[in-house]
Scaffold this motif. Structure first.
Motif, PDB file in Angstrom:
ATOM      1  N   THR A 276     -28.268 -23.504  22.560  1.00  0.00           N
ATOM      2  CA  THR A 276     -27.726 -23.702  21.221  1.00  0.00           C
ATOM      3  C   THR A 276     -28.628 -24.647  20.438  1.00  0.00           C
ATOM      4  O   THR A 276     -29.185 -25.608  20.994  1.00  0.00           O
ATOM      5  CB  THR A 276     -26.298 -24.262  21.258  1.00  0.00           C
ATOM      6  N   LEU A 277     -28.773 -24.349  19.158  1.00  0.00           N
ATOM      7  CA  LEU A 277     -29.575 -25.164  18.248  1.00  0.00           C
ATOM      8  C   LEU A 277     -28.709 -25.509  17.043  1.00  0.00           C
ATOM      9  O   LEU A 277     -28.107 -24.623  16.432  1.00  0.00           O
ATOM     10  CB  LEU A 277     -30.835 -24.434  17.787  1.00  0.00           C
ATOM     11  N   THR A 278     -28.639 -26.785  16.714  1.00  0.00           N
ATOM     12  CA  THR A 278     -27.841 -27.254  15.585  1.00  0.00           C
ATOM     13  C   THR A 278     -28.763 -27.684  14.454  1.00  0.00           C
ATOM     14  O   THR A 278     -29.686 -28.480  14.671  1.00  0.00           O
ATOM     15  CB  THR A 278     -26.952 -28.435  16.007  1.00  0.00           C
ATOM     16  N   PHE A 279     -28.505 -27.144  13.247  1.00  0.00           N
ATOM     17  CA  PHE A 279     -29.345 -27.388  12.079  1.00  0.00           C
ATOM     18  C   PHE A 279     -28.676 -28.414  11.159  1.00  0.00           C
ATOM     19  O   PHE A 279     -27.541 -28.210  10.715  1.00  0.00           O
ATOM     20  CB  PHE A 279     -29.580 -26.091  11.306  1.00  0.00           C
ATOM     21  N   GLU A 280     -29.398 -29.493  10.863  1.00  0.00           N
ATOM     22  CA  GLU A 280     -28.926 -30.539   9.960  1.00  0.00           C
ATOM     23  C   GLU A 280     -29.835 -30.556   8.721  1.00  0.00           C
ATOM     24  O   GLU A 280     -31.004 -30.921   8.810  1.00  0.00           O
ATOM     25  CB  GLU A 280     -28.973 -31.904  10.651  1.00  0.00           C
ATOM     26  N   PRO A 281     -29.335 -30.155   7.556  1.00  0.00           N
ATOM     27  CA  PRO A 281     -30.192 -30.045   6.361  1.00  0.00           C
ATOM     28  C   PRO A 281     -30.821 -31.380   5.958  1.00  0.00           C
ATOM     29  O   PRO A 281     -30.162 -32.425   5.977  1.00  0.00           O
ATOM     30  CB  PRO A 281     -29.230 -29.550   5.286  1.00  0.00           C
ATOM     31  N   LEU A 282     -32.112 -31.315   5.586  1.00  0.00           N
ATOM     32  CA  LEU A 282     -32.850 -32.477   5.109  1.00  0.00           C
ATOM     33  C   LEU A 282     -33.341 -32.299   3.672  1.00  0.00           C
ATOM     34  O   LEU A 282     -33.312 -33.244   2.894  1.00  0.00           O
ATOM     35  CB  LEU A 282     -34.057 -32.747   6.021  1.00  0.00           C
ATOM     36  N   GLN A 283     -33.809 -31.093   3.334  1.00  0.00           N
ATOM     37  CA  GLN A 283     -34.417 -30.873   2.026  1.00  0.00           C
ATOM     38  C   GLN A 283     -34.323 -29.400   1.650  1.00  0.00           C
ATOM     39  O   GLN A 283     -34.403 -28.535   2.519  1.00  0.00           O
ATOM     40  CB  GLN A 283     -35.895 -31.304   2.046  1.00  0.00           C
ATOM     41  N   ARG A 284     -34.149 -29.130   0.354  1.00  0.00           N
ATOM     42  CA  ARG A 284     -34.017 -27.751  -0.136  1.00  0.00           C
ATOM     43  C   ARG A 284     -35.244 -27.356  -0.937  1.00  0.00           C
ATOM     44  O   ARG A 284     -35.714 -28.093  -1.794  1.00  0.00           O
ATOM     45  CB  ARG A 284     -32.777 -27.630  -1.028  1.00  0.00           C
ATOM     46  N   PHE A 285     -35.744 -26.147  -0.651  1.00  0.00           N
ATOM     47  CA  PHE A 285     -36.870 -25.566  -1.404  1.00  0.00           C
ATOM     48  C   PHE A 285     -36.404 -24.279  -2.053  1.00  0.00           C
ATOM     49  O   PHE A 285     -35.805 -23.428  -1.394  1.00  0.00           O
ATOM     50  CB  PHE A 285     -38.046 -25.289  -0.462  1.00  0.00           C
ATOM     51  N   GLN A 286     -36.678 -24.145  -3.350  1.00  0.00           N
ATOM     52  CA  GLN A 286     -36.326 -22.934  -4.087  1.00  0.00           C
ATOM     53  C   GLN A 286     -37.471 -21.920  -3.954  1.00  0.00           C
ATOM     54  O   GLN A 286     -38.587 -22.165  -4.414  1.00  0.00           O
ATOM     55  CB  GLN A 286     -36.074 -23.259  -5.554  1.00  0.00           C
ATOM     56  N   MET A 287     -37.177 -20.784  -3.335  1.00  0.00           N
ATOM     57  CA  MET A 287     -38.200 -19.780  -3.072  1.00  0.00           C
ATOM     58  C   MET A 287     -38.764 -19.146  -4.344  1.00  0.00           C
ATOM     59  O   MET A 287     -39.818 -18.509  -4.308  1.00  0.00           O
ATOM     60  CB  MET A 287     -37.649 -18.710  -2.146  1.00  0.00           C
ATOM     61  N   ARG A 288     -38.096 -19.308  -5.493  1.00  0.00           N
ATOM     62  CA  ARG A 288     -38.652 -18.808  -6.749  1.00  0.00           C
ATOM     63  C   ARG A 288     -40.009 -19.440  -7.043  1.00  0.00           C
ATOM     64  O   ARG A 288     -40.817 -18.884  -7.778  1.00  0.00           O
ATOM     65  CB  ARG A 288     -37.692 -19.092  -7.909  1.00  0.00           C
ATOM     66  N   GLY A 289     -40.267 -20.625  -6.437  1.00  0.00           N
ATOM     67  CA  GLY A 289     -41.562 -21.275  -6.612  1.00  0.00           C
ATOM     68  C   GLY A 289     -42.714 -20.462  -6.060  1.00  0.00           C
ATOM     69  O   GLY A 289     -43.868 -20.655  -6.454  1.00  0.00           O
ATOM     70  N   LEU A 290     -42.417 -19.524  -5.145  1.00  0.00           N
ATOM     71  CA  LEU A 290     -43.431 -18.616  -4.595  1.00  0.00           C
ATOM     72  C   LEU A 290     -43.259 -17.202  -5.135  1.00  0.00           C
ATOM     73  O   LEU A 290     -43.801 -16.248  -4.585  1.00  0.00           O
ATOM     74  CB  LEU A 290     -43.353 -18.591  -3.069  1.00  0.00           C
TER      75      LEU A 290
END
Length: 368
Positions: A276-290
């Motif tokens: 099991t892998l638990t994901f803890e959000p750190l930062q958001r990137f908007q893919m529209r930038g690419l």
């Protein structure tokens, strides 16, 4: 028309390399992202070739102090597919399948980034999806985690990449919706829907990759998890620690009022027991930038012989449910902890458009 590629054994059809079959939506694409061990210093790069549209485009993004800086560039391809330069953004393949370099210099943004793979790239299952009789997607993608060295400069302030900066790169090619949208409807009572999650993870001594495409009822049409130890070569079967399985599930609540993930728990079935892998959000990137889902800078759109534009986004001011849908597609850089006692970092990419029954989404753009 003969081009540089014709002097290499790259041909896939009886025609010169300049011609890529007959589907106008054929594309060939590079993607990179990277981040420091604490999730800071995020950057991403993309470069796409669209032979039938006579377009090449590229994008560079980085995040500093809550602002996502984006550099967009588009040019006419002129049928030469071996020139990996679009205005101020270029890619150099130093050692195929192992080491590549990205250079950026334009509109106050500059960078030199060298990627070195941790293991041989994985080849994902072929993505083939039809809506009725029409091919919506048909492509192959290879993915690779790696280490980065180099620097990034924003408006004259240069920062060296932090020690231990890692990330993911991929290469995909085939057919996707690119260029101007197809106005022809798919048919009576066809409900547009798209569900995508992707979680490339950098752990201390290995990489883990998971993805899922599912229909609006939640049935996967392409999914797989792969675990790759550092240093694994092309012949990965039989290597201790290597695993490839479709038996993985991701439980991921949405942030209220959005279609963005609020973390999640991934469970991968292994012969020795589940991981099991638990994901803890750190930062958001908007893919529209690419260019992803961008109304103006969508992939393959024609802008002229050469057009360059900078776009700065204040991330705290982004409308997650904007009517244009261009803010739905995100990557959430996350701290990842495993049931094996590891602490790593990775991306959690998500794009959900239209209804999705398992989450109670019934409309084209209702929020969670």
């Amino acid at each position: 028309m003969l081009t540089k590629g014709d002097d290499f054994p790259l041909h896939q059809t009886p025609e010169p390399v300049a011609y890529a079959g007959t589907d106008r939506n054929f594309y060939d694409r590079y993607f990179f992202n990277g981040y420091a061990p604490d999730g800071s210093g995020f950057f991403a790069v993309a470069l796409g070739i669209y032979p039938h549209l006579n377009v090449a485009d590229a994008h560079f993004s980085c995040i500093r102090n809550g602002i996502q800086y984006n550099l967009h560039a588009s040019r006419e391809l002129c049928m030469e597919r071996m020139d990996l330069v679009v205005g101020p953004i270029s890619i150099e393949v130093i050692e195929p399948l192992k080491c590549l370099r990205v250079r950026v210099n334009g509109e106050g943004l500059a960078a030199e980034l060298t990627f070195t793979g941790r293991a041989f790239p994985i080849e994902e299952p072929r993505f083939t999806h039809r809506i009725g009789p029409r091919t919506f997607m048909d492509y192959t993608r290879m993915t690779q985690n790696g280490h980065y060295s180099g620097w990034i400069e924003v408006d004259g302030a240069r920062t060296d990449l932090a020690e231990g900066t890692v990330g993911t790169r991929d290469r995909s090619w085939g057919v996707r919706p690119v260029g101007a949208s197809d106005a022809q409807p798919h048919g009576h009572e066809v409900v547009p829907a798209f569900f995508w999650q992707w979680t490339p993870v950098n752990l201390p001594d290995r990489s883990l990759f998971f993805h899922i495409n599912a229909d609006r009822h939640g049935a996967p049409w392409n999914t797989r998890a792969v675990i790759v130890p550092d240093g694994a070569g092309q012949s990965q079967d039989g290597i201790e620690g290597f695993l490839e399985t479709p038996s993985a599930t991701l439980q991921s609540p949405m942030q209220p009022g959005t279609r963005w993930p609020a973390g999640g728990v991934l469970t991968v079935q292994r012969p020795e027991g589940p991981l099991t892998l638990t994901f803890e959000p750190l930062q958001r990137f908007q893919m529209r930038g690419l260019g992803y889902t961008s109304p103006k800078w969508g992939h393959g759109l024609y802008h002229g012989p050469l057009v360059i534009e900078r776009e700065d986004l204040v991330l705290a001011e982004i409308d997650p449910m904007a009517p244009t849908l261009d803010n739905l597609h995100v990557q959430i850089i996350s701290r990842v902890s495993t049931s094996d006692g590891e602490i790593g970092i990775g991306g959690f990419e998500q794009l959900v458009i239209g209804p999705y029954a398992p989450w109670g989404l019934t409309e084209y753009r209702d929020a969670g």
